[in-house]
Write an enzyme that holds these catalytic residues in place. Sequence first.
Site, PDB file in Angstrom:
ATOM      1  N   LYS A 123       0.849  -1.193   0.000  1.00 20.96           N
ATOM      2  CA  LYS A 123       0.000   0.000   0.000  1.00 20.96           C
ATOM      3  C   LYS A 123       0.884   1.241   0.000  1.00 20.96           C
ATOM      4  CE  LYS A 123      -3.912   2.034   2.545  1.00 20.96           C
ATOM      5  NZ  LYS A 123      -4.902   1.857   3.614  1.00 20.96           N
ATOM      6  N   SER A 167      -9.850   1.963   2.651  1.00 21.14           N
ATOM      7  CA  SER A 167      -8.957   2.709   1.799  1.00 21.14           C
ATOM      8  C   SER A 167      -7.909   1.842   1.119  1.00 21.14           C
ATOM      9  CB  SER A 167      -8.259   3.784   2.627  1.00 21.14           C
ATOM     10  OG  SER A 167      -7.435   3.174   3.608  1.00 21.14           O
ATOM     11  N   SER A 224     -10.308  -0.389   6.852  1.00 23.47           N
ATOM     12  CA  SER A 224      -9.719  -0.328   5.506  1.00 23.47           C
ATOM     13  C   SER A 224      -8.985  -1.566   5.018  1.00 23.47           C
ATOM     14  CB  SER A 224      -8.791   0.872   5.408  1.00 23.47           C
ATOM     15  OG  SER A 224      -9.570   2.017   5.221  1.00 23.47           O
TER      16      SER A 224
END
Length: 497
Positions: free
Chosen positions: A80, A155, A179
């Site tokens: 990420k 997210s 998330s």
Amino acid sequence: MLARSVTALSQALAAKEISSVELTQLYLDRIALHNPSINAFITVDARKSLAQAKAADELRAVGKGGAGAGPLTGIPLAQKDIFCSKGWLTTCGSKMLGNFVSPYDATVIERFNDAGAVMLGKTNMDEFAMGSSNETSYYGAVKNPWDRGRVSGGSSGGSAAAVAARLAPAATGTDTGGSIRQPAALCNLTGLKPTYGVVSRYGMIAFASSLDQAGPMGRTAEDCALLLNTMVGFDPRDSTSVSREKEDYLGMLSARADGKPLTGLKIGLPQEFFGASERTGCTAEVMHLVEEAIAEYRKLGAETVDISLPNMKLSVPAYYVIAPAEASSNLSRFDGVRYGYRAPEYGDLNEMYFRSRAQGFGDEVKRRILIGTYVLSHGYYDAYYLQAQRIRRLIANDFVAAFRQCDVIMGPTSPSTAFSLGEKAADPVQMYLSDIYTIAVNLAGLPGMSIPCGFANSLPAGLQLIGDYFCEAKLLNIAHRYQQATDWHLRYPPEIG
Ligand code: GLN
């Protein structure tokens, strides 16, 4: 190869069935082919990835069976874009960091590097991890590989979409209010948010520091266990890092057993999760799939007990005071002075700050900063921030009481399957309510997982498992047992092939 789990790929590398360079190239080719339509990656750097892969192959070649190599040596992983990665662009989904090449590695990245894993690229995410749909990214929305007109969840939506589309065998995510779990649910993945403090936050760009926690996202509980083994551990550079003996999460997974291997396991079903749909917004389809999954657990020998989390309904309002408060403080460092975006034109120093922040941050981030500074302001601190902290304690106490009655709590991860792109973008409160099942877990600092549990109208749904503090191994085992008995987690999006 693309159908294989990380565990199986690791065996293939050890058996020299394929080299890391070949495997990495396979994924890079797939990224080149499919990323334009999915937008899962913000940054890909084939040269860097292949250099790591080459080093991993060399390590595996040394001596018999590659002494010095571990199970992740040569495994390509997607990271990420919230993790600072030395020499890589690290944007956190924001224009503010659009030019930021990190001079150092986050602990998580350092550990994967030390384990010999290959970084395939940096995945797309909501700006500063603020969002539930991956639509707030400065780099554009991520498309759900199961239906490219729908959101991937946020997210960590880039990580989820990358693994679902098999552009990477597994990935990392972070979870402040859901998330990891929510995009895992929307993309048919297994995702784990560990107990707060288990994985170091050093070098992980801060959103709400008392809630943020990194974890693995993969296709199986087994793969999550393998990644978690590398991610955990005390880190003196993170003041909230927990010092405890390391566990071998993969080694602790139970072997396949027929009959009722979960006999004696007590599953708590909170009435607040399963109650009237007008309170949770949960669709009948998702509820049905969750109930079927729980029925499967009963077949495996588990029993269910009704429990209550009476303050659950306050979790979304409390979170949306606490998280913005912490965010407003954390994001004050982005001022255009030392790194990140600086407005090209300004008069004096103050104007430079104002313009840099006005131009560098997106709308959702600004909304959070405004809410955060408001609830922390002198006149409102007691009424909002302090009150939210008190509610946070009550929510944590609810879980303490619940875990006296059961070993694990189950329910939906997300109240719906993936919604259409743009559907909730204009209504922040609707968007916030999609976190209704996940947020309490972060407020309490507990570990939580989402595992695939079926499909409604060809879209995946997730079952959420919530454990007591430091019960990651137990959660992974409970998930693993279900995955030994079902095959939802093995399905992949037909459109991508
Ligand atoms: N959807 C939540 C938010 O926007 C949680 C995001 C997260 O876990 N990073 O704050």
